[in-house]
Structures are given as structure tokens and as C-alpha cells.
Design an enzyme around this catalytic site. Sequence first.
Site, short mmCIF file in Angstrom:
data_model
loop_
_atom_site.label_atom_id
_atom_site.label_comp_id
_atom_site.label_asym_id
_atom_site.label_seq_id
_atom_site.Cartn_x
_atom_site.Cartn_y
_atom_site.Cartn_z
CG HIS A 86 13.99 1.04 -36.65
ND1 HIS A 86 14.74 2.00 -35.99
CD2 HIS A 86 12.71 1.22 -36.23
CE1 HIS A 86 13.96 2.71 -35.21
NE2 HIS A 86 12.72 2.26 -35.33
CG HIS A 98 12.85 8.87 -37.86
ND1 HIS A 98 14.13 8.55 -37.50
CD2 HIS A 98 12.08 8.58 -36.77
CE1 HIS A 98 14.16 8.07 -36.28
NE2 HIS A 98 12.92 8.08 -35.81
#
Length: 315
Positions: A28, A102
Amino acid sequence: MDLRCWMTNLDHCIRKIPVIYLAIPGSHDSMTFSINRSSGVAPDCEKAVRLFLKLGPLAKRVVIGWSVTQTLSVTEQLNHGIRYFDLRVAKNDKDDKFYFTHGLYCQHINGGLNELSEFLAENKKEIVILDFQHFYDFTFDDHQKLHKDIQMLFKNKICPFPNKICTVTLDWMEKSSYQVVVIYRSDAGIGQFWPSDSFPTPWPRKTETRQLLPFLDSVLARRDKCCGLVLQCVLTPDNGFVICHLCGNLRESCAKPCLHGVLPWLNHQHAGMEHENPGVNVIISDFIEQNNAIFCKNVIALNNRLSNIFVNTPD
């Protein structure tokens, strides 16, 4: 179990099973291992986090602790058995180049993609699924350029989106010299890339494992047999959760308890299509090296049961 070559070592009959029926471990937010104190604020960073970062270096340290989901490099993840990579890309106005992201900028995309290409060149029977999930500050021309960059790097290794997804097996891909499935979750996706609906990836948005597991069960129960499926075995901290665990980080406060709760659930799952019960396909996790990569080992082990199970593939 040789995690580096686990696909190569699968029983021959399993390599003839559609890829969408295999159990495949994934990471992830795969590229967050490259986030560090010098990482700049990326376009996907929330407004509240941007304001918090203005408090100084200590705030930056806290944000990094909640932004990093992986500590292993691409090559290290591959060597641990990861074959699915969750990718988010942003354009950096400072140099007009593409970076993984991110909340904070990760490495330039060429770094991670080149590592993938080198691994595939050395392991001809292994494949990877590259899932380009999100694009930030992208224009149509940016998509065109990224398409070209991906195609130039992987060339004939890219598996084109087929008329029937169930025809794509490891054995078929090897014979065709395909090693890369590119999922491109944008309307600007063209050419060989696979569309978003070929591999649904429902987002749990749960902060506790006891809420996550019923969600995963409900997703599996509704699974379309003619598509892949990405199950997100991850907890998602919201702003309130982070404030309550300000001295913690994603690994300690989310990833560890999540793995503890998910492993028993995972051991009751199966790959393939056992009678009318849909099996798992891609399963992703944070910090995949935890407990000596037990997550990857348990996901891969689900494939070993397939040689003794009749797999019903739809026409």
C-alpha cells in the site's frame, strides 16, 4: 519459500490459472519508503496538514511518521514477494517532472520503475501489476507524457488489456513475453493500459480491525468473477485518530494491530473460484516486512491449495 521467485516456482497447473484468481501480495502506497526530512509538500497534502507543517521541524517529523507506509525499497519489496504496487503520481512544478507522492513528495518515478524493469529482466517468469491510482496536478499532456515514459521503459513487457481477462495466465504471459500489467485509473488512460474497473479496489476507511474485517468480507461476497480485485488490508487514520495518537506513527498505531487482526482472517481465505465462493486476488498491506514478511508468505501460500481444488473459470 523463495519469495524472490515465488511465481516462477508455482506448480505448472497453477500457472495456467487466470491471474485474477491467484493470491498476490501487494504494498500500500508502495513508494513512501523514500520520504524523508527534505521531502517537499506535495499537491495531495491536506490543507490541515499544510498548516500543521508550518509549526516547524518537529511537525514535519510527525507528518512523516503518518505518511510513510513502507520502509523497503522497490527491489527489497520484490525480493519479499510483492508483485502489486500502489502508485500515486504528482507533478512537481519546481522541475516539471513526475514524482511518487503521499502527502509529501517521494522519489522521482524513474527510480522505482527502473528497479522494477531490472528485476523483471533477471526474472523472466515473474510479473508485476503497476496500479497508477491517483494523479495530482496533471494535464492531458502530462498523461500523454507519462504514458510514453511507461511504454518506453517496459516496451514489449506490457500486457495489453485483453478482450477476456480470464485468458491472462502466468503461463500465457510468459509465452507472450509479457511481464507488466499497467492499471491506469484515469479517463486519460489509453492504449495497452488496463482500465480502473478491471481491478476494483474498494477503500475501507476504517480505523479499527474489527470494522475492517466485515468490510473485506462484504467486498468478497460481491466480487465479480470476471474482474480482478484489490483488497486493502490497511487501517486509515483520520485527523481525529492522528491527534489522539500524536506521539505515535502509522506503523505502531495502525499497521501492527492491523496485521495482528488480519492474519487469522487471511488464513481462512482461499484463492481461485472454489465452487460459487469468490476467492481473494490482490491483497495489500502496510510495512510488508513485519514479522519476517509473514503477510507475504501467508498470501502466497494460498496459491498452493489451488492444485487440489477445481477452479471454475467463467466462459
